[in-house]
Motif scaffolding. Structure first.
Motif, PDB file in Angstrom:
ATOM      1  N   ARG A  41      41.531   8.807  14.808  1.00  0.00           N
ATOM      2  CA  ARG A  41      42.721   8.013  15.170  1.00  0.00           C
ATOM      3  C   ARG A  41      43.823   8.892  15.729  1.00  0.00           C
ATOM      4  N   HIS A  44      42.790  10.014  19.162  1.00  0.00           N
ATOM      5  CA  HIS A  44      42.877   8.891  20.098  1.00  0.00           C
ATOM      6  C   HIS A  44      44.331   8.639  20.502  1.00  0.00           C
ATOM      7  N   SER A  69      46.270   2.703  18.870  1.00  0.00           N
ATOM      8  CA  SER A  69      45.341   1.593  19.026  1.00  0.00           C
ATOM      9  C   SER A  69      44.686   1.302  17.687  1.00  0.00           C
ATOM     10  N   GLU A  71      41.842   0.008  17.468  1.00  0.00           N
ATOM     11  CA  GLU A  71      40.427   0.299  17.713  1.00  0.00           C
ATOM     12  C   GLU A  71      40.288   1.759  18.132  1.00  0.00           C
ATOM     13  N   THR A  72      39.516   2.514  17.379  1.00  0.00           N
ATOM     14  CA  THR A  72      39.253   3.907  17.738  1.00  0.00           C
ATOM     15  C   THR A  72      37.827   4.002  18.251  1.00  0.00           C
ATOM     16  N   PRO A  73      37.650   4.552  19.455  1.00  0.00           N
ATOM     17  CA  PRO A  73      36.281   4.666  19.966  1.00  0.00           C
ATOM     18  C   PRO A  73      35.482   5.686  19.165  1.00  0.00           C
TER      19      PRO A  73
END
Length: 166
Positions: A41, A44, A69, A71-73
């Motif tokens: 995180r 990101h 975000s 959403e963390t890739p």
């Protein structure tokens, strides 16, 4: 050393240090999920800020309405994106003319507040912001199962130019 040469060294250092940290994270199988997730995180977030300022430097818009975000890739995708963005900064700074470093660009922060910075200041912000957050992740690494990497500019300079040790 002029600002151009210093910024070139700093963005190359940033790319190298990011690569070292991403490689360390990639080698962590079975890492504690909470700390590993926190590290992703943070990285990101730093990447999003890099992308926001990339857009400012190009004088284009971006799709970010905040610098974090929910959403963390996954690491492999995040690492590829970070490496691509780092290459952009290295190439961009290498192509800047000295007079372009002083160019002031007006932009909006993600909270809507107006901002104004020179290209030189934006690149310096990206480098220092990323370093701060790599340090944050470096503090988490021992908890995840990896020793913290030595993320220092002087070390990078001596590794990239061994003649400095002579």
């Amino acid at each position: 050393m002029g600002a151009q040469a210093l910024l070139n060294s700093l963005v190359r250092y940033k790319a190298s240090a990011n690569g070292d940290l991403l490689d360390a994270l990639a080698g962590l199988d079975g890492a504690p999920a909470a700390e590993y997730g926190a590290a992703l995180r943070v990285l990101h977030h730093a990447h999003i800020v890099d992308r926001i300022f990339l857009a400012h430097l190009q004088r284009t818009g971006h799709a970010y309405d905040k610098s974090w975000s929910a959403e963390t890739p996954p690491l492999d995708r995040l690492a590829a994106d970070i490496r691509e963005t780092d290459r952009w900064y290295v190439d961009h700074v290498a192509r800047l003319r000295p007079d372009e470093l002083d160019e002031v660009i007006d932009f909006s922060f993600t909270d809507g507040a107006r901002g104004r910075m020179s290209r030189e200041e934006m690149v310096a912000h990206v480098v220092t912001h990323a370093g701060y957050h790599r340090g944050e992740v470096g503090r988490l690494l021992p908890e995840i199962g990896e020793r913290a990497s030595r993320d220092v500019f002087a070390g990078y300079l001596h590794r990239s130019d061994p003649a400095r040790r002579a």
